[in-house]
Enzyme design. Sequence first.
Site, PDB file in Angstrom:
ATOM      1  CD  GLU A  40      -9.624 -14.057 -17.922  1.00 36.46           C
ATOM      2  OE1 GLU A  40      -8.561 -13.456 -17.718  1.00 36.46           O
ATOM      3  OE2 GLU A  40     -10.637 -13.892 -17.215  1.00 36.46           O
ATOM      4  CB  CYS A  91      -8.172  -5.563 -20.878  1.00 39.09           C
ATOM      5  SG  CYS A  91      -8.875  -7.138 -20.382  1.00 39.09           S
ATOM      6  CG  HIS A 119      -2.150  -0.810   1.027  1.00 40.47           C
ATOM      7  ND1 HIS A 119      -2.757  -1.512   2.025  1.00 40.47           N
ATOM      8  CD2 HIS A 119      -2.885  -1.022  -0.080  1.00 40.47           C
ATOM      9  CE1 HIS A 119      -3.833  -2.124   1.539  1.00 40.47           C
ATOM     10  NE2 HIS A 119      -3.921  -1.842   0.266  1.00 40.47           N
ATOM     11  CG  ASP A 156      -5.590 -15.233 -16.186  1.00 42.17           C
ATOM     12  OD1 ASP A 156      -4.717 -15.828 -15.530  1.00 42.17           O
ATOM     13  OD2 ASP A 156      -6.373 -14.408 -15.697  1.00 42.17           O
TER      14      ASP A 156
HETATM   15  C1  PEP Z   1      -5.821 -10.910 -17.997  1.00 39.57           C
HETATM   16  O1  PEP Z   1      -5.872 -12.073 -17.564  1.00 39.57           O
HETATM   17  O2  PEP Z   1      -5.158 -10.572 -19.000  1.00 39.57           O
HETATM   18  C2  PEP Z   1      -6.572  -9.842 -17.317  1.00 39.57           C
HETATM   19  C3  PEP Z   1      -6.672  -8.639 -17.842  1.00 39.57           C
HETATM   20  O3  PEP Z   1      -7.141 -10.135 -16.129  1.00 39.57           O
HETATM   21  P1  PEP Z   1      -6.315 -10.274 -14.747  1.00 39.57           P
HETATM   22  O4  PEP Z   1      -4.901  -9.802 -15.005  1.00 39.57           O
HETATM   23  O5  PEP Z   1      -7.042  -9.415 -13.772  1.00 39.57           O
HETATM   24  O6  PEP Z   1      -6.405 -11.730 -14.460  1.00 39.57           O
HETATM   25 MG    MG Z   2      -7.374 -12.683 -16.162  1.00 33.27          MG
END
Ligand code: PEP
Ligand code: MG
Length: 512
Positions: A398, A467, A161, A420
């Site tokens: 993912e 993302c 944090h 993922d």
């Molecule tokens: C991913 O898996 O690419 C993703 C954006 O989700 P997280 O990193 O939160 O698992």
């Molecule tokens: Mg993910």
Amino acid sequence: MRADGAPLGQREAGADEAGALRAALAAADRQLSKLAAAAGKDAAEILEFQIALLADDALLGPIFAAIAQGAAADAAWAQAMAEQIADYRAAADEYLRARSADIADLRDRVLSALYGGEANPKTGRAGAVICADDLPPSRFLEIDWSAGGGLALSQGSATSHVAMLARARGVPMVVQLGEVPEPADAALLDADEGILEVDPPVARIQALATRQENQVLSRAADLAALENPSISFRGEPVRLMLNIQGPADLDHPDARYADGVGLMRTEFLFGRADLPDEEKQRSVYEQVLNWAGERPVVIRTVDAGGDKPVRGLTEAREANPFLGVRGLRLSLKRPDIFAVQLRALARAAALGKLRVMFPMVTTPEEFKTARRLFVQAVEELKSAGVRASLPEIGIMVEVPAAALTIESFPASFFSIGSNDLTQYVTACDRTNGALASLADPLNPGVLELIRRVAEHGRKLGVSVSLCGDIAGEPRYLETLLRCGLLEFSMSPPALAAVKRALAALSRKSDHV
Ligand code: PEP
Ligand code: MG
């Protein structure tokens, strides 16, 4: 100066040890509440975790029981907190391990109060480099950083944090230094290189000053890029969105240049002492929608599990949490908790341009079940006279099985979770540094799946974004554009570099 060390003191056990502990808990509560009231929203949320522990019956019950059996207040408190700290330090998850500094701070505050110690510990000379083994957020907030200065930690963690607070406030910080040198008249803290140098030579100071000047120039170029429209080297419009954990991330100065929010990871709302209720969630979602105005906001339902365990929600002892009951699997297993989130989202959907997606979807049946629960939540709210609507519903892509059967998902949009997806396609634990080179997002197997999903989206006229972390890394941009993607979601600090890379690619004439 050094700024840590548990307060050591001697006290005689008195007649009313329980009363003494209660008074010390109240004093710590007052100190933390005062800090929370003065600090920004991000800091206040962190301190809430500590304040909640001061009233946590599960924690305090055994301590008061030990006192009733004759233990001294300080000994009983210190013993219980040592157990908590050991538990947090032994956690497999780095995020949880980093919470041990918050518990150590709480231990010390209450002990200080029991020993009749100072309410406001020393904060050091303005502009000083503060050295400590680790520093809890509350101590960080007691220091006046307006005159500069920095933080050098012999231990600490980049995901703690205090690291988040330091980043948000532009305070240079170095962690895991091992030995911290003795106090000195002058110190140079190079946060880019992770170095603390005591009594540095003039040449080093000059070199650092030159680097800082270059950073200022580079920032000027960033701002120029941020203001330009995002266009691919083929001339198509590109959408650059933000990955956030909560509204505080939108305070980043570059956030306003984004085309919206592409991923809000709601599991971080769930990381606190209690699971957030419907009203709390709705109000957080509303803040994000208010920030976005006409721009779209994609909120992901809770993706707890894997590397993001949530106390009271995730399965305790799974042999392999990344392949376990995480993401949508967990939400479907806990429809009571899922319903609260769906209701909050349905209420928020009536307020702005909201889209909702489910994480870790493997089969179309899971998607359809979750969507049915969402429809049901909206109908229940409406029939109770509460304003609600069903947003567009999409999925994270993912899990390789979902990418390979993408045509069978009747989703309104898709967002590729390359973190993922890479982990599952390459069979490399995303948290295992020893596999970093093998866990390559450019592995042809991963790229093939990305191409496949992008192609499906284009055929249907449905939005496909990416993302995962590679969306924010300029070196991957050209490959991802060539896979057919035109939407990317990244953390706010990555936006400027990606925009610059987009412009640089367009300037290269041999791309078309
Ligand atoms: C991913 O898996 O690419 C993703 C954006 O989700 P997280 O990193 O939160 O698992
Ligand atoms: Mg993910």
